[in-house]
Design an enzyme around this catalytic site. Structure first.
Site, PDB file in Angstrom:
ATOM      1  N   HIS A  63       9.656 -40.858  67.262  1.00 39.99           N
ATOM      2  CA  HIS A  63       9.569 -39.426  67.554  1.00 39.99           C
ATOM      3  C   HIS A  63      10.816 -39.010  68.315  1.00 39.99           C
ATOM      4  CE1 HIS A  63       8.036 -41.340  71.177  1.00 39.99           C
ATOM      5  NE2 HIS A  63       8.092 -40.192  71.841  1.00 39.99           N
ATOM      6  N   HIS A  65      11.278 -37.620  71.465  1.00 36.19           N
ATOM      7  CA  HIS A  65      11.398 -37.553  72.914  1.00 36.19           C
ATOM      8  C   HIS A  65      12.639 -38.358  73.318  1.00 36.19           C
ATOM      9  CE1 HIS A  65       6.979 -36.311  73.818  1.00 36.19           C
ATOM     10  NE2 HIS A  65       7.778 -35.262  73.791  1.00 36.19           N
ATOM     11  N   ASP A  67      13.676 -40.494  75.545  1.00 34.23           N
ATOM     12  CA  ASP A  67      13.730 -41.921  75.851  1.00 34.23           C
ATOM     13  C   ASP A  67      13.615 -42.789  74.603  1.00 34.23           C
ATOM     14  OD1 ASP A  67      11.082 -40.807  75.897  1.00 34.23           O
ATOM     15  OD2 ASP A  67      10.302 -42.668  76.737  1.00 34.23           O
ATOM     16  N   HIS A  68      13.403 -42.146  73.451  1.00 38.15           N
ATOM     17  CA  HIS A  68      13.297 -42.884  72.189  1.00 38.15           C
ATOM     18  C   HIS A  68      14.432 -42.586  71.209  1.00 38.15           C
ATOM     19  CE1 HIS A  68       9.140 -44.399  72.904  1.00 38.15           C
ATOM     20  NE2 HIS A  68       9.142 -43.364  73.739  1.00 38.15           N
ATOM     21  N   HIS A 141       0.199 -38.034  69.360  1.00 42.22           N
ATOM     22  CA  HIS A 141       1.081 -37.762  70.488  1.00 42.22           C
ATOM     23  C   HIS A 141       1.320 -36.244  70.525  1.00 42.22           C
ATOM     24  CE1 HIS A 141       3.624 -39.205  73.642  1.00 42.22           C
ATOM     25  NE2 HIS A 141       4.747 -38.749  73.130  1.00 42.22           N
ATOM     26  N   ASP A 209       4.566 -44.251  71.573  1.00 37.73           N
ATOM     27  CA  ASP A 209       3.793 -43.218  72.242  1.00 37.73           C
ATOM     28  C   ASP A 209       2.644 -42.656  71.406  1.00 37.73           C
ATOM     29  OD1 ASP A 209       6.074 -43.773  73.648  1.00 37.73           O
ATOM     30  OD2 ASP A 209       6.442 -41.710  74.250  1.00 37.73           O
ATOM     31  N   HIS A 267       7.305 -50.471  77.274  1.00 33.91           N
ATOM     32  CA  HIS A 267       7.270 -49.036  77.585  1.00 33.91           C
ATOM     33  C   HIS A 267       6.458 -48.807  78.863  1.00 33.91           C
ATOM     34  CE1 HIS A 267       6.570 -44.664  76.941  1.00 33.91           C
ATOM     35  NE2 HIS A 267       7.703 -44.728  76.248  1.00 33.91           N
TER      36      HIS A 267
END
Length: 305
Positions: A63, A65, A67-68, A141, A209, A267
């Site tokens: 996805h 976000h 941090d990914h 999510h 997530d 994570h």
């Protein structure tokens, strides 16, 4: 030589810490290299882990976000700088196409990459190759997110003592494997099943997530290695649910119910000081092999039974 292993590049969640980089996971699978969720700093982590950009053949984003995915521009530009000549396939939720384009062209650089975008519209097979097939399933999510599952086709393992009994050597063995049967000089026929035994294909799943949902179980079903987020401990289950995450207890339950062989927890929220709590909590539900992911660690896939 066949090498199948996970190189951990980062294990933090929303915020990195002094010992944990943002997300990043490189799956080395024979001649292919799948880079999952390259968070900020992934280019440097690849360097520290000894993984060249030329080893990457697929980039898989769960996805968009930060941090990914915020490490994606650096990875792409490094591949261009290094002159990576082979095609690299990128998989990501189609609803995030505008974010992919922004990351893809985040700065000015001399683009020489052969990057092939593969936006995912729905669950199913997203790629096929020498590794088998790469599947995606939609997760639960706050933004569109997909988990990934790599499935190697089942095969056979030749039995040397039986090959010797039938006098099979060299090219005849390859022909028998390809065609399933082989005519003998005496007029008989040797069937592949007579000189081999089944060899189940290996399976790998990557789940980031998400709240607990059916797709998590579908991805994890019978895999040799499950890499799964365990952002929260059970005492903060309400926070996990509110923010669309799993607890380590839920990760352990999934591994138990799905017959996972090796469970890799990662994570981790920076709110917890001792990451060993995650493994201890998962072990209350899963009595198999549990690995607490650490930055720059290499984790092999379990050998076939």
């Amino acid at each position: 030589m066949s090498v199948r292993e996970l190189v951990v590049l980062g294990t933090a969640s929303q915020a990195p810490t002094r010992t944990r980089n943002h997300n990043g996971y490189f799956l080395r699978w024979d001649g292919d290299g799948l880079l999952f969720d390259p968070g900020e700093g992934t280019q440097r982590q690849l360097l520290l882990a000894g993984v060249p950009s030329s080893a990457i053949t697929h980039i898989c984003l769960t996805h968009f976000h930060g941090d990914h995915c915020l490490g994606l521009p650096g990875v792409i530009q490094r591949m261009s700088l290094d002159g990576v000549a082979h095609p690299v396939h990128a998989h990501y939720p189609a609803s995030g196409q505008r974010y992919f384009e922004r990351l893809r062209h985040a700065t000015v650089f001399h683009d020489r990459t052969r990057l092939h975008p593969g936006p995912i519209e729905r669950a199913g097979v997203v790629a096929e190759g020498a590794f088998g097939r790469l599947e995606a399933r939609g997760l639960d999510h706050p933004v569109d997110a997909y988990g990934y599952r790599l499935v190697e086709p089942d095969g056979v393992r030749m039995r040397p003592e039986l090959l010797e009994r039938f006098g099979l050597t060299g090219a005849d063995i390859g022909r028998l494997r390809r065609e399933g049967s082989l005519a003998r000089a005496d007029g008989g026929t040797v069937m592949l099943a007579e000189v081999s035994r089944p060899r189940p294909g290996q399976r790998f799943a990557f789940v980031m997530d998400t709240r607990l949902c059916d797709a998590v179980y579908e991805l994890a079903d019978g895999v040799d290695m499950l890499v799964i987020e365990s952002t929260f401990l059970r005492r903060d289950a309400a926070l996990a649910r509110d923010y669309g995450h799993l607890t380590s207890a839920q990760a352990g339950e999934v591994a138990r119910d799905c017959g996972v062989r090796r469970l890799v927890l990662t994570h981790f929220s920076q709110r917890y000081r001792d990451a060993r709590e995650f493994a201890a909590e998962a072990a209350e539900f899963f009595d198999g092999d549990i690995v607490l992911a650490e930055d720059l660690a290499t984790i092999p896939l379990p050998p076939r039974p």
